[in-house]
Design a protein around this motif. Structure first.
Motif, PDB file in Angstrom:
ATOM      1  N   LYS A 141       0.896  -1.203   0.023  1.00 63.69           N
ATOM      2  CA  LYS A 141      -0.032   0.062   0.054  1.00 63.69           C
ATOM      3  C   LYS A 141       0.878   1.291  -0.087  1.00 63.69           C
ATOM      4  O   LYS A 141       0.585   2.318  -0.747  1.00 63.69           O
ATOM      5  N   THR A 195       2.356   1.911  -3.305  1.00 64.66           N
ATOM      6  CA  THR A 195       1.559   1.964  -4.517  1.00 64.66           C
ATOM      7  C   THR A 195       0.635   3.460  -4.092  1.00 64.66           C
ATOM      8  O   THR A 195      -0.283   3.784  -4.390  1.00 64.66           O
ATOM      9  N   ASN A 196       1.267   4.097  -3.310  1.00 63.22           N
ATOM     10  CA  ASN A 196       0.768   5.521  -2.794  1.00 63.22           C
ATOM     11  C   ASN A 196      -0.721   5.409  -2.266  1.00 63.22           C
ATOM     12  O   ASN A 196      -1.668   6.098  -2.371  1.00 63.22           O
ATOM     13  N   ASP A 197      -0.964   4.086  -1.742  1.00 61.35           N
ATOM     14  CA  ASP A 197      -2.342   4.116  -1.109  1.00 61.35           C
ATOM     15  C   ASP A 197      -2.078   3.769   0.475  1.00 61.35           C
ATOM     16  O   ASP A 197      -2.906   3.067   1.101  1.00 61.35           O
ATOM     17  N   LYS A 231      -1.761  10.976   4.108  1.00 61.51           N
ATOM     18  CA  LYS A 231      -2.524  12.174   3.537  1.00 61.51           C
ATOM     19  C   LYS A 231      -2.553  13.032   4.814  1.00 61.51           C
ATOM     20  O   LYS A 231      -2.696  14.432   4.682  1.00 61.51           O
TER      21      LYS A 231
END
Lengths: 294, 455
Positions: free
Chosen positions: B108, B111-113, B342
């Motif tokens: 995650k 994969t920038n998640d 984020k």
């Protein structure tokens, strides 16, 4: 007015969506997997895999874990196939005759097919429990306590315990295919053979066996492939333990994939595919020669 | 008087631990102990959540990712609720099966998640620093600097411990030992073997091993084998950087042979033994000792509190002249912030909130019982359970240092591979040198993938 070319080729339009889906979700991943086997793709550098040639394969064959997994898979496959086919064929012949409650027997034999292997694994874990399991309890009850075993934790017998469960699971669909084969043999052959004085063994040898060879072929192939593919049974029952004694191809690949070694796991998968393909085609060729036309 | 003594011993223990951590902190030593288990599984829903976090002006939803077994804990859930109540922010939980956790987490992040917060075993062996955002705020003043050093690189602190430290040593039945006339601590390998022989002659099983869990066999190795690296830290560095293979080191191989020699003191059917069986044997005195972490005292107490009081906890060595009270310097539960989270600022505030005394205790509360061990934070202490107190008393009385266990000396970036496999292979009869070579092949493969220095 629909163009003639479309009218001529309209069946193709119907299969295009399926082909696209199959390509995206099956063909492309297969080629990605094939390419990944030659890279160091891993969770450590997920977006920067580099080409490593045959290094993954070299590492695989130097790994005692992989070689043990091959040995266990082959042993599982051979014993599983032999017992499932022999027992399945025997049961199908019995059920094909006029036996009381045969429909009930068919349901009982087929029932494991509709249960998830992981659920069956949980049931067998309970059966095999060395202290409270019914198997050991029964053996102790009838005075055979010395035969009570650590069915899943003793490295020397754990794989055989898994095989026993695998045979039970595999019997259902095998019996159904054998039954279909047996029922396709015309009764006329048996009547003629009876008039000629043939006994039960000769009828089996010269009528039943040759005329159900197609069922035997398909069953053997399916059981062989399912044996090589074994995963759920082992994962649920022992997860490759104790001490790697039941590690098979499936659990080996899963374990390495879980570690994040995608390239290495893909290489193991590729070797696995080659082994399954060679085994299947060899066996198919062998059985094809034995089938008879009638 | 007794309480004062306990307090002084506890403080001494903390000091000893801190000193030792300071010694290894400069090298950022850490390790992985094999199975991921919520360390310091602890106590109590009664603890009130406090914290400085003020209600957020514009509430946000933070994603908090953790392994199933940890996230299911009532303490974790209570602490998350306390945070929501205190700040107005919401927590969205992402729960991943334990055996898939690290893999899913790294995927995650790659994969920038990434979630906003990660809950994991502490150590760069689990999550490399380059995946993480430095943690800032009051926590930097509150954390024991020697503890912080383990997950600090270039002055930046990356993983905040959220569970107390615990010791790995030997649980022993004091009555059985008294009956056999065995005096503790057993300060050398030879003393240990002599004691085990005495116990064997008495008809008691000297060592219990819950072999159904694949990690249990590694305990005497990790604890007793620490002397090899404690006496020769350079060897740990050489193994971690592929300059020498474990099987090619005479002292490592000798240690392994000593470890394997313990097998004769373990019941033959150990592979089918699980912890409740061993626990019962220890409480009843049919088993004399077990290598098991000290945080498990609650399980013994639950089974039989009176008999549990008769158990002691002591250090162990396979060496001739070195013994320490060993601990895994990196393995306890920790929290961190992915570099591509984020809501980094809010996640940073969350960690500062979670590591304050009441929230820390709430987080480490299990079935109403608070966690125990050594607090990683300077501004509060956590209670010691009976095993921990027993160990604290013993090491204080015998001037035994606290030090990392075997893996704690390896380079922080070193990937262990399947460490437990070679341990279990040896217990199953594989020759030590061969088992070590097989382990080497396995960890070399993983370290190559991780591009560890020297591989």
């Amino acid at each position: 007015m629909v163009p003639k070319m479309i009218l001529r080729n309209y069946p193709i339009l119907f299969i295009v969506p399926a082909v696209i889906l199959y390509t995206v979700f099956s063909v492309v991943p297969s080629f990605v997997g094939l390419a990944a086997a030659f890279t160091d793709w891993s969770t450590f550098y997920l977006l920067k895999p580099t080409y490593v040639g045959l290094q993954n394969f070299k590492d695989l064959f130097e790994s005692t874990g992989f070689l043990a997994a091959i040995r266990h898979t082959l042993l599982y496959t051979v014993l599983h196939t032999v017992f499932v086919i022999a027992l399945g064929y025997g049961l199908a012949i019995i059920l094909n005759n006029q036996v009381k409650f045969k429909n009930a027997y068919r349901v009982i034999i087929f029932s494991p097919v509709v249960i998830n292997p992981l659920v069956i694994s949980l049931v067998f874990s309970a059966l095999y429990n060395p202290t409270y399991g019914p198997i050991n309890a029964f053996l102790r009850k009838i005075g055979l306590g010395s035969l009570a075993q650590n069915w899943l934790t003793e490295p020397k017998i754990a794989l055989y315990s898994v095989i026993i469960m695998g045979v039970w699971v595999g019997l259902g669909s095998t019996v159904v295919i054998f039954l279909a084969g047996l029922q396709s043999v015309s009764a006329d052959f048996y009547e003629s053979a009876t008039i000629d004085g043939a006994g039960g063994l000769k009828k089996f040898r010269y009528i039943t066996l040759p005329l159900t060879m197609h069922a035997l072929t398909i069953n053997t192939l399916l059981v062989l492939i399912s044996g090589l593919n074994v995963f759920g049974e082992v994962y649920g029952l022992t997860n490759g333990g104790p001490n790697g004694a039941t590690e098979v191809f499936g659990t080996f690949i899963f374990a390495n994939f879980s570690q994040g070694l995608y390239g290495y796991a893909a290489a193991a998968g590729l070797v696995f595919t080659v082994v399954v393909s060679i085994s299947s085609f060899t066996l198919l060729g062998l059985f094809r020669k034995m089938e008879v036309e009638y | 008087m007794a309480n004062k003594r306990k307090l002084s011993v506890s403080l001494g223990l903390i000091l000893a631990l801190s000193t030792t951590l300071a010694a290894c902190g400069g090298n950022n030593n850490n390790n992985a102990a094999g199975s991921a288990s919520p360390s310091g599984s602890a106590p109590a829903s009664s603890a009130a959540a406090s914290g400085s976090a003020a209600p957020a002006k514009d509430p946000v939803e933070l994603t908090f990712m953790g392994p199933t077994s940890w996230m299911a804990g009532s303490g974790v859930q209570d602490m998350l609720k306390a945070y929501e109540a205190a700040t107005g922010n919401k927590i969205k939980q992402e729960v991943v099966p334990d055996d898939q956790y690290l893999n899913v987490m790294k995927t995650k992040m790659s994969t920038n998640d990434a979630p906003d917060l990660l809950f994991h075993n502490k150590g760069f062996n689990y999550i490399p620093a380059n995946f993480l955002e430095p943690i800032t705020g009051p926590i930097l003043d509150r954390i024991d600097p020697t503890v912080a050093a383990v997950t600090t690189i270039d002055g930046k602190f990356y993983q905040a411990p959220v569970a107390p430290h615990s010791f790995y040593g030997v649980i022993y039945n004091t009555e059985v030992f008294d009956k056999a006339g065995i005096k503790v601590p057993l300060k050398t390998y030879q003393e240990f073997i002599a004691a085990a022989d005495k116990l064997l002659a008495m008809g008691v099983t000297p060592l219990g091993l819950a072999g159904k869990s694949t990690w249990t066999a590694n305990q005497p190795y990790l604890v007793g084998g620490a002397y090899v690296f404690a006496k020769n830290p350079e060897l740990a560095k050489q193994i971690s950087t592929n300059k020498i293979k474990p099987a090619d080191s005479p002292e490592y191989l000798e240690m392994i042979k000593r470890y394997v020699s313990l097998k004769k003191y373990i019941a033959k059917d150990y592979l089918s033994s699980d912890q409740p069986i061993i626990q019962k044997g220890l409480l009843d005195g049919t088993i004399a000792m077990e290598f098991y972490p000290d945080v498990t005292y609650g399980d013994f107490e639950k089974e039989d509190a009176a008999k549990a009081e008769k158990l002691g906890y002591m250090p162990f060595t396979l060496g001739d002249d070195y013994i320490a009270a060993t601990f895994p310097p990196t393995d306890e539960a920790a929290m961190s912030i992915p570099v591509n989270a984020k809501h980094k600022a809010e996640a940073n505030d969350f960690i500062n909130f979670a590591t304050q005394k009441d929230n820390f205790i709430l987080l480490n509360t299990k079935d109403g019982t608070p966690g125990s061990g050594i607090s990683p934070y300077k501004d509060f202490t956590v209670g010691l359970n009976h095993f921990q107190q027993s160990m604290a008393d013993m090491i204080a009385a015998n001037d035994i240092p606290a030090a990392p266990f075997l893996l704690g000396y390896l380079d922080p970036n070193f990937q262990l591979g399947d460490f437990n496999k070679h341990v279990n292979d040896m217990m199953a009869g594989k020759a030590p040198a061969q088992a070590l070579d097989d382990w080497y092949k396995d960890y070399a493969k993983v370290n190559k993938a991780a591009k560890t220095e020297g591989f």
